[in-house]
Design a protein around this motif. Structure first.
Motif, PDB file in Angstrom:
ATOM      1  N   LEU A 655       0.956  -0.846  -0.087  1.00  9.40           N
ATOM      2  CA  LEU A 655      -0.066   0.064  -0.017  1.00  9.40           C
ATOM      3  C   LEU A 655       1.024   1.130  -0.377  1.00  9.40           C
ATOM      4  O   LEU A 655       1.655   0.969   0.636  1.00  9.40           O
ATOM      5  CB  LEU A 655      -1.053  -0.218   1.076  1.00  9.40           C
ATOM      6  N   TYR A 656       0.371   2.113  -0.751  1.00  7.11           N
ATOM      7  CA  TYR A 656       1.124   2.880  -0.711  1.00  7.11           C
ATOM      8  C   TYR A 656       0.119   4.622  -0.591  1.00  7.11           C
ATOM      9  O   TYR A 656      -1.238   4.667  -1.261  1.00  7.11           O
ATOM     10  CB  TYR A 656       1.785   3.431  -1.937  1.00  7.11           C
ATOM     11  N   GLY A 657       0.673   5.358  -0.217  1.00  4.43           N
ATOM     12  CA  GLY A 657      -0.050   7.213   0.262  1.00  4.43           C
ATOM     13  C   GLY A 657       1.135   7.982   0.468  1.00  4.43           C
ATOM     14  O   GLY A 657       1.733   8.118   1.033  1.00  4.43           O
ATOM     15  N   SER A 658       0.078   8.908  -0.201  1.00  2.00           N
ATOM     16  CA  SER A 658       1.050  10.616   0.296  1.00  2.00           C
ATOM     17  C   SER A 658       0.915  11.098   1.171  1.00  2.00           C
ATOM     18  O   SER A 658       1.230  12.308   1.926  1.00  2.00           O
ATOM     19  CB  SER A 658       0.938  11.459  -1.436  1.00  2.00           C
ATOM     20  N   GLY A 659      -0.105  10.893   1.830  1.00  2.00           N
ATOM     21  CA  GLY A 659      -0.213  11.629   3.434  1.00  2.00           C
ATOM     22  C   GLY A 659      -1.481  12.494   3.304  1.00  2.00           C
ATOM     23  O   GLY A 659      -1.905  12.623   1.907  1.00  2.00           O
ATOM     24  N   LEU A 660      -2.309  12.018   4.563  1.00  2.00           N
ATOM     25  CA  LEU A 660      -3.646  13.210   4.469  1.00  2.00           C
ATOM     26  C   LEU A 660      -3.291  13.876   5.035  1.00  2.00           C
ATOM     27  O   LEU A 660      -2.094  14.405   5.150  1.00  2.00           O
ATOM     28  CB  LEU A 660      -4.523  12.659   5.789  1.00  2.00           C
ATOM     29  N   ALA A 680       4.805  10.731   3.628  1.00  2.00           N
ATOM     30  CA  ALA A 680       4.225   9.819   2.606  1.00  2.00           C
ATOM     31  C   ALA A 680       4.326   8.846   3.622  1.00  2.00           C
ATOM     32  O   ALA A 680       5.705   8.384   3.937  1.00  2.00           O
ATOM     33  CB  ALA A 680       5.007  10.233   1.135  1.00  2.00           C
ATOM     34  N   TYR A 681       3.595   7.487   3.144  1.00  2.00           N
ATOM     35  CA  TYR A 681       4.104   6.383   3.204  1.00  2.00           C
ATOM     36  C   TYR A 681       3.787   5.380   2.960  1.00  2.00           C
ATOM     37  O   TYR A 681       3.614   4.936   1.707  1.00  2.00           O
ATOM     38  CB  TYR A 681       3.234   5.528   4.656  1.00  2.00           C
ATOM     39  N   TYR A 682       4.758   3.737   3.390  1.00  4.38           N
ATOM     40  CA  TYR A 682       4.449   2.401   2.159  1.00  4.38           C
ATOM     41  C   TYR A 682       4.744   1.440   3.256  1.00  4.38           C
ATOM     42  O   TYR A 682       4.992   1.544   3.727  1.00  4.38           O
ATOM     43  CB  TYR A 682       5.022   2.783   1.354  1.00  4.38           C
ATOM     44  N   SER A 683       3.953   0.158   2.548  1.00  2.18           N
ATOM     45  CA  SER A 683       4.008  -0.612   3.708  1.00  2.18           C
ATOM     46  C   SER A 683       3.437  -1.706   2.561  1.00  2.18           C
ATOM     47  O   SER A 683       3.422  -2.251   2.291  1.00  2.18           O
ATOM     48  CB  SER A 683       3.084  -0.638   4.773  1.00  2.18           C
ATOM     49  N   VAL A 684       4.523  -2.594   3.337  1.00  2.00           N
ATOM     50  CA  VAL A 684       4.678  -3.675   1.916  1.00  2.00           C
ATOM     51  C   VAL A 684       4.947  -5.279   3.157  1.00  2.00           C
ATOM     52  O   VAL A 684       4.918  -5.287   3.828  1.00  2.00           O
ATOM     53  CB  VAL A 684       6.261  -4.266   1.563  1.00  2.00           C
ATOM     54  N   ASN A 685       4.069  -6.239   2.201  1.00  2.00           N
ATOM     55  CA  ASN A 685       3.608  -7.470   2.942  1.00  2.00           C
ATOM     56  C   ASN A 685       4.031  -8.272   2.218  1.00  2.00           C
ATOM     57  O   ASN A 685       4.137  -8.501   0.629  1.00  2.00           O
ATOM     58  CB  ASN A 685       1.857  -8.045   3.426  1.00  2.00           C
ATOM     59  N   LEU A 686       4.157  -9.612   2.999  1.00  2.00           N
ATOM     60  CA  LEU A 686       4.778 -11.056   1.637  1.00  2.00           C
ATOM     61  C   LEU A 686       4.180 -12.424   3.084  1.00  2.00           C
ATOM     62  O   LEU A 686       3.690 -12.581   3.701  1.00  2.00           O
ATOM     63  CB  LEU A 686       6.084 -11.071   2.022  1.00  2.00           C
ATOM     64  N   GLY A 687       3.846 -13.174   2.129  1.00  2.71           N
ATOM     65  CA  GLY A 687       3.952 -14.164   2.555  1.00  2.71           C
ATOM     66  C   GLY A 687       3.281 -15.512   1.537  1.00  2.71           C
ATOM     67  O   GLY A 687       3.758 -15.408   0.486  1.00  2.71           O
ATOM     68  N   SER A 713       7.781   3.190  10.044  1.00  6.25           N
ATOM     69  CA  SER A 713       7.077   3.650  11.500  1.00  6.25           C
ATOM     70  C   SER A 713       6.314   5.252  10.232  1.00  6.25           C
ATOM     71  O   SER A 713       7.317   5.580   9.864  1.00  6.25           O
ATOM     72  CB  SER A 713       7.746   4.396  12.690  1.00  6.25           C
ATOM     73  N   TYR A 714       5.028   4.797   9.841  1.00  9.50           N
ATOM     74  CA  TYR A 714       4.365   6.014   9.401  1.00  9.50           C
ATOM     75  C   TYR A 714       3.249   6.703   9.800  1.00  9.50           C
ATOM     76  O   TYR A 714       2.796   5.621  10.408  1.00  9.50           O
ATOM     77  CB  TYR A 714       4.877   5.153   8.129  1.00  9.50           C
ATOM     78  N   ILE A 715       3.021   7.624   9.680  1.00  4.77           N
ATOM     79  CA  ILE A 715       1.915   8.713   9.972  1.00  4.77           C
ATOM     80  C   ILE A 715       0.508   8.196   9.558  1.00  4.77           C
ATOM     81  O   ILE A 715       1.095   8.872   8.275  1.00  4.77           O
ATOM     82  CB  ILE A 715       2.354   9.488  11.396  1.00  4.77           C
ATOM     83  N   LEU A 716      -0.367   8.298  10.055  1.00 11.66           N
ATOM     84  CA  LEU A 716      -1.883   8.050   9.571  1.00 11.66           C
ATOM     85  C   LEU A 716      -2.099   9.999   9.164  1.00 11.66           C
ATOM     86  O   LEU A 716      -2.617  10.489   8.605  1.00 11.66           O
ATOM     87  CB  LEU A 716      -2.691   7.248   9.652  1.00 11.66           C
ATOM     88  N   TYR A 729      -0.371   6.078  13.801  1.00 12.41           N
ATOM     89  CA  TYR A 729      -0.067   6.009  13.723  1.00 12.41           C
ATOM     90  C   TYR A 729      -0.257   3.882  12.897  1.00 12.41           C
ATOM     91  O   TYR A 729      -0.836   4.015  13.415  1.00 12.41           O
ATOM     92  CB  TYR A 729       2.020   5.375  13.905  1.00 12.41           C
ATOM     93  N   GLY A 730       1.459   4.012  11.863  1.00 14.46           N
ATOM     94  CA  GLY A 730       0.653   2.439  11.605  1.00 14.46           C
ATOM     95  C   GLY A 730       1.300   1.339  11.834  1.00 14.46           C
ATOM     96  O   GLY A 730       1.511   1.545  12.719  1.00 14.46           O
ATOM     97  N   ALA A 731       0.515   0.032  11.878  1.00 11.25           N
ATOM     98  CA  ALA A 731       1.327  -1.067  12.594  1.00 11.25           C
ATOM     99  C   ALA A 731       2.272  -0.944  12.241  1.00 11.25           C
ATOM    100  O   ALA A 731       2.839  -1.179  11.173  1.00 11.25           O
ATOM    101  CB  ALA A 731       0.399  -2.093  12.829  1.00 11.25           C
TER     102      ALA A 731
END
Length: 743
Positions: A655-660, A680-687, A713-716, A729-731
């Motif tokens: 997921l990517y967001g440029s920030g609220l 801005a933030y991003y979060s990468v997941n795998l499994g 460590s990203y802030i919403l 903050y995001g998890a």
């Protein structure tokens, strides 16, 4: 216009043209679901002639017929199958909002919030094509991905059958025991003290088809952490959910369906360490008398705060469906009871904020909906329907405050003020439309809705809708549309607080004006194109523009994390979305990127929620809405290898967001509301997931995944901005495993 006159009024309307689905695609922008408008000789499944069929065949044919009643008809639609949900982070154990975040145009917010195409919530949920009444917005969702067989997000220029909540329609089709009898038990757990146990079972007996799903969830990260630390403080949640679906075939052309759900959730509100005692600022002394001076507690550790929130949602739906060749009908009745109760830490909240509010909001909803389609001939399919929704919302608030003098200085000990109120609303709507197949390449869909609401304000509107789909080539489809929208305020989010009760207290507002919330009226334009570059690769591009009067928005004002609505006099929202999907064999890739701008000007209701400085600025300047995010994206790839003993699935998504938005500071030191954005933030997941066959129907499934693998460590939210009262903050990185047995 009175409700009693609506049917006569609508029957005099001329039908205009409409849009149809050009082709079925999966998880890619497409102009709606397939429709049929033929009046040729019906086949045995759609005919009213009695022909003995297997129950599963009848169920399938009735499911197909139901899609003819409320198709998306040229609106932009994206679909997610059960397999696609399984190929994303946390799969069926993900929160329902996390599942929706993998659709285009969706921006992530704190507290479980979602924003589609620059709108604050404004989503309508349907289960098996029946409206789900709204509940009080909270942190959790009563919806569980475990009972989803497929879902479709319909947005853009909506056809006339969709009213009231119009940013998007989330249409959920549930699992059914008729097609996959059997059950599954599952255990899921991992980081942050996470545990989820769930079960599901479905089957059929003669003409009865049933499915039931239940779950219990515990986590140490119930809502977003207000700090960047790995583990939040005081953030436990316990959630219970139960869902049931029953369907009984009356004959080969009709059935009755019952849907019921219950959810009960407790949340702790996470704490921020190191907070200092609050002071009452005055005009003469910005750092005036500390609240603690008027309390027996002279010191309070902010990590020991004990704020809590309880959320309960219960709903029931009964539906009757009849398929009579060229005529398809569905009638439904529904009821819902929803509540959210915020409990403060009275001593701690007084110590830090000078105010402690116990807020309990409830809403009771009931209504009925009827929809009908009639294939007049090979070129025209007529549709019409009616919706009536009766709602009662109550608010019970006890606010403990300090008395203050004319200069704002505390004058004594805190005391409670009770402020209870109730609001009633009658929402109603009806529509009529025509799907016109002009040629094999061009389809038009046109119609009109009439919607009204009788509540704090008595408002109504006739709303024309028209869409067009042009199949330029076998590989390329274009669509364009216009919709007039009427969006009543969400009754459960309307504040009826008596401002005068708090005069002379620490909860007094500097603004006395408090005009009632009004319905939003908007003009919406949408154009788009889909193209199959090769059979396996589909891409789409869609653009939209909305201008609105009385633009609705929500915010968190005061201590409670229960949203309250207000209006901007004007609003404008515009943007574009790109989506792509590649599938070949067991390999698939998806990518969604959205650009959005959302602005408002001049607050014209709920003014007591704002400071006078903010009201003055917003009156003369366009401001970004707090939920505006310029760029949002979701991406993923997966591979499913089927082998003799079962299957192996590998997946990665992001997921990517440029920030609220947050506040900015001007060169003169004044505040520009929502004038900046968080980083801005991003979060990468795998499994990976391994499925092992144990028998003809039995299989064991083991799954392991890493969420936010880079430990960003990203802030919403940073606590700044209009209607934002806390940082989120995001998890951080989390490790999770699932073990399930299907039988």
């Amino acid at each position: 216009m009175k409700l009693s006159n609506l049917l006569g009024w609508s029957s005099a309307l001329c039908l205009s043209a409409a849009i149809a689905q050009a082709q079925e695609t999966n998880a890619v922008v497409r102009p709606g679901r397939p429709t049929t408008g033929s009046k040729t000789k019906p086949d045995s499944a759609s005919s009213t002639n009695v022909i003995k069929l297997e129950p599963t065949t009848v169920v399938g044919k009735l499911d197909e017929a139901r899609e003819q009643i409320v198709p998306s008809l040229g609106a932009t639609a994206y679909s997610l199958s059960r397999e696609q949900i399984a190929s994303q982070a946390q799969g069926e154990n993900a929160g329902f909002n996390q599942v929706l975040l993998r659709t285009p145009g969706m921006a992530q917010d704190g507290l479980g919030g979602l924003h589609l195409r620059g709108e604050h919530a404004n989503l309508q949920y349907r289960i098996n094509d029946v409206l789900l009444p709204e509940g009080v917005t909270g942190f959790g969702s009563e919806l569980d991905a475990h009972f989803v067989d497929s879902l479709e997000l319909i947005t853009g220029s909506l056809p006339a059958q969709f009213g009231f909540r119009t940013a998007g329609i989330v249409d959920i089709h549930t699992k059914s025991g008729a097609f996959e009898p059997g059950g599954e038990v599952s255990l899921y757990g991992g980081s942050f003290d996470t545990f989820k146990g769930s079960f599901e079972y479905g089957g059929s007996h003669s003409n009865l088809n049933f499915f039931v799903n239940g779950s219990y969830t515990h986590s140490g990260i119930g809502i977003e952490n207000p700090t960047s630390s790995y583990t939040p403080i005081h953030d436990d949640t316990d959630q219970y959910r139960l869902f049931a679906y029953l369907s009984y075939l009356l004959d080969e052309t009709s059935r009755i369906s019952l849907i019921g759900s219950a959810s009960y959730s407790d949340f702790q509100l996470p704490n921020t360490p190191g907070l200092e005692a609050g002071n009452l600022p005055t005009a003469d002394n910005p750092a005036a008398v500390p609240w603690s001076q008027y309390m027996s507690t002279t010191n309070f550790d902010s990590t020991k705060l004990n704020e809590k929130q309880n959320e309960q949602n219960y709903y029931a739906i009964a539906a009757y469906q009849k398929a009579m060749g060229d005529v398809n009908l569905q009638l439904s009745a529904f009821a819902r009871n929803s509540s959210t109760h915020f409990t403060p830490d009275t001593v701690g909240d007084l110590y830090f904020d000078g105010v402690a509010s116990d807020v309990n909001r409830k809403i009771y909803s009931g209504g009925f909906e009827g929809d009908l389609s009639y294939a007049l001939n090979q070129k025209h399919t007529l549709r019409g329907g009616v919706l009536v929704l009766d709602e009662y919302a109550s608010t019970h608030t006890t606010t403990t405050v300090f008395p203050v003098d004319s200069d704002g200085n505390p004058t004594g000990s805190a005391y409670p003020i009770t402020d209870n109120s109730g609001l009633h609303a009658l929402d109603y709507g009806l529509y009529i439309q025509d799907e016109w197949k002009i040629s094999s390449k061009l389809t038009l869909n046109g119609g009109v809705r009439f919607d009204g609401v009788d509540s704090l304000v008595d408002e109504n509107q006739a709303s024309p809708r028209v869409n067009a789909v042009f199949k330029a080539t076998e590989a390329t489809t274009l669509h364009a549309g216009y919709a007039r929208y009427f969006t009543p305020p969400a009754l459960e989010a309307v504040s009826s607080t008596s401002a005068a009760k708090f005069d002379g207290t620490s909860n007094a507002s500097s603004v006395s004006q408090n005009d009632p919330v009004k319905s939003e009226r908007g003009n919406y334009f949408d154009v788009g194109i889909t193209h199959n570059i090769i059979p396996e690769l589909k891409i789409g591009l869609d653009a939209y523009y909305k201008e609105a009067k009385n633009q609705l928005d929500d915010g968190l004002f005061g201590q409670s994390l229960i949203p309250t609505q207000f209006n901007y006099a004007e609003g404008k929202v515009y943007g574009a979305e790109f989506t792509a999907n590649f599938t070949k064999g067991g390999f698939s890739v998806f990518a969604n990127v959205a650009y959005s701008v959302a602005k408002g000007k001049d607050v014209v209701s709920g003014q007591i929620l704002f400071s006078q400085d903010d009201l003055n600025y917003i009156k003369n300047n366009w401001v970004y809405l707090d939920h505006d995010q310029t760029v949002s994206g979701s991406f993923g790839t997966s591979y499913l290898w089927k082998h003799g003993s079962g299957s192996t699935r590998l997946f990665v998504d992001a997921l990517y967001g440029s920030g609220l938005r947050t506040d900015a500071t001007a060169s003169d030191g004044s505040t520009i509301p929502n004038g900046a954005s968080v980083p801005a933030y991003y979060s990468v997941n795998l499994g990976a997931e391994e499925t092992i066959k144990l028998g003809p129907k039995q299989q064991l499934k083991a799954r392991f995944e890493v969420v936010n693998v880079t430990d960003n460590s990203y802030i919403l939210r940073d606590g700044g901005g209009i209607g934002v009262n806390a940082a989120q903050y995001g998890a951080r990185v989390g490790f999770y495993g699932t073990l399930s047995l299907a039988f």
